[in-house]
Design a protein around this motif. Structure first.
Motif, PDB file in Angstrom:
ATOM      1  N   MET A   1       0.849  -1.178   0.000  1.00 13.00           N
ATOM      2  CA  MET A   1       0.000   0.000   0.000  1.00 13.00           C
ATOM      3  C   MET A   1       0.891   1.236   0.000  1.00 13.00           C
ATOM      4  N   ASP A   2       0.532   2.176  -0.860  1.00  7.01           N
ATOM      5  CA  ASP A   2       1.246   3.449  -0.932  1.00  7.01           C
ATOM      6  C   ASP A   2       0.361   4.540  -0.352  1.00  7.01           C
ATOM      7  N   VAL A   3       0.926   5.334   0.550  1.00  5.59           N
ATOM      8  CA  VAL A   3       0.224   6.489   1.113  1.00  5.59           C
ATOM      9  C   VAL A   3       0.970   7.723   0.643  1.00  5.59           C
ATOM     10  N   THR A   4       0.249   8.598  -0.058  1.00  6.40           N
ATOM     11  CA  THR A   4       0.866   9.804  -0.591  1.00  6.40           C
ATOM     12  C   THR A   4      -0.035  11.011  -0.350  1.00  6.40           C
ATOM     13  N   ASP A   5       0.597  12.153  -0.301  1.00  2.32           N
ATOM     14  CA  ASP A   5      -0.125  13.412  -0.174  1.00  2.32           C
ATOM     15  C   ASP A   5      -0.564  13.841  -1.575  1.00  2.32           C
ATOM     16  N   ALA A   6      -1.818  14.234  -1.691  1.00  4.82           N
ATOM     17  CA  ALA A   6      -2.341  14.796  -2.935  1.00  4.82           C
ATOM     18  C   ALA A   6      -2.778  16.230  -2.612  1.00  4.82           C
ATOM     19  N   PRO A   7      -1.803  17.154  -2.518  1.00  2.71           N
ATOM     20  CA  PRO A   7      -2.100  18.501  -2.038  1.00  2.71           C
ATOM     21  C   PRO A   7      -3.107  19.254  -2.893  1.00  2.71           C
ATOM     22  N   ASP A   8      -3.165  18.974  -4.191  1.00  3.12           N
ATOM     23  CA  ASP A   8      -4.136  19.643  -5.046  1.00  3.12           C
ATOM     24  C   ASP A   8      -5.577  19.275  -4.675  1.00  3.12           C
ATOM     25  N   GLN A   9      -5.748  18.092  -4.061  1.00  2.00           N
ATOM     26  CA  GLN A   9      -7.070  17.659  -3.602  1.00  2.00           C
ATOM     27  C   GLN A   9      -7.214  17.783  -2.085  1.00  2.00           C
ATOM     28  N   ARG A  10      -6.161  18.267  -1.427  1.00  2.00           N
ATOM     29  CA  ARG A  10      -6.118  18.430   0.023  1.00  2.00           C
ATOM     30  C   ARG A  10      -6.480  17.135   0.751  1.00  2.00           C
ATOM     31  N   ARG A  11      -5.766  16.081   0.384  1.00  2.00           N
ATOM     32  CA  ARG A  11      -5.988  14.805   1.050  1.00  2.00           C
ATOM     33  C   ARG A  11      -4.776  13.899   0.883  1.00  2.00           C
ATOM     34  N   TYR A  12      -4.645  12.988   1.832  1.00  2.00           N
ATOM     35  CA  TYR A  12      -3.703  11.894   1.705  1.00  2.00           C
ATOM     36  C   TYR A  12      -4.473  10.727   1.121  1.00  2.00           C
ATOM     37  N   GLU A  13      -3.830   9.992   0.222  1.00  2.00           N
ATOM     38  CA  GLU A  13      -4.482   8.862  -0.426  1.00  2.00           C
ATOM     39  C   GLU A  13      -3.724   7.578  -0.149  1.00  2.00           C
ATOM     40  N   ALA A  14      -4.487   6.506   0.035  1.00  2.00           N
ATOM     41  CA  ALA A  14      -3.911   5.167   0.138  1.00  2.00           C
ATOM     42  C   ALA A  14      -4.285   4.436  -1.146  1.00  2.00           C
ATOM     43  N   ARG A  15      -3.290   3.892  -1.810  1.00  2.00           N
ATOM     44  CA  ARG A  15      -3.535   3.142  -3.053  1.00  2.00           C
ATOM     45  C   ARG A  15      -2.931   1.753  -2.941  1.00  2.00           C
ATOM     46  N   ILE A  16      -3.671   0.804  -3.434  1.00  4.14           N
ATOM     47  CA  ILE A  16      -3.217  -0.583  -3.492  1.00  4.14           C
ATOM     48  C   ILE A  16      -3.197  -0.978  -4.963  1.00  4.14           C
ATOM     49  N   ASP A  17      -2.028  -1.326  -5.459  1.00  2.14           N
ATOM     50  CA  ASP A  17      -1.852  -1.635  -6.883  1.00  2.14           C
ATOM     51  C   ASP A  17      -2.427  -0.534  -7.769  1.00  2.14           C
ATOM     52  N   GLY A  18      -2.230   0.720  -7.358  1.00  2.81           N
ATOM     53  CA  GLY A  18      -2.665   1.860  -8.134  1.00  2.81           C
ATOM     54  C   GLY A  18      -4.116   2.263  -7.937  1.00  2.81           C
ATOM     55  N   GLU A  19      -4.892   1.425  -7.265  1.00  2.00           N
ATOM     56  CA  GLU A  19      -6.315   1.716  -7.063  1.00  2.00           C
ATOM     57  C   GLU A  19      -6.529   2.452  -5.744  1.00  2.00           C
TER      58      GLU A  19
END
Length: 94
Positions: A1-19
């Motif tokens: 699982m990748d957790v990244t900041d998406a500052p343009d959407q003002r949220r952190y996202e968790a993605r699993i295999d890109g989803e």
């Protein structure tokens, strides 16, 4: 699982295999990140996505030298369950 900041959407996202598996929305200032809402997508619930997402977000906030204001009940509950790891991040005015 990748957790990244998406500052343009003002949220952190968790993605699993890109989803997109989940996200936590925030409002940020120079000093404080206020977590507003956390959501795990159907199909990913009960798999630890929320906890991993919040842990990644809090670790990133710490790396930036900021404090948190946990308005979101999930984030607040996570910090309360892990006070030794994240209790110091809570803004004293929160």
């Amino acid at each position: 699982m990748d957790v990244t900041d998406a500052p343009d959407q003002r949220r952190y996202e968790a993605r699993i295999d890109g989803e997109l598996a989940g996200f936590t929305q925030y409002r940020a200032s120079d000093r404080i990140v206020t977590f507003l809402h956390t959501e795990v997508q159907p199909g990913f619930e009960g798999k630890g996505v929320g906890s991993a997402l919040v842990r990644g977000a809090l670790d990133d906030v710490r790396a930036q030298g900021k404090k948190v204001r946990p308005v979101c009940e999930f984030v607040k509950g996570y910090i309360e369950k892990h006070p030794d790891d994240y209790g110091d991040l809570v803004d004293s005015a929160a």
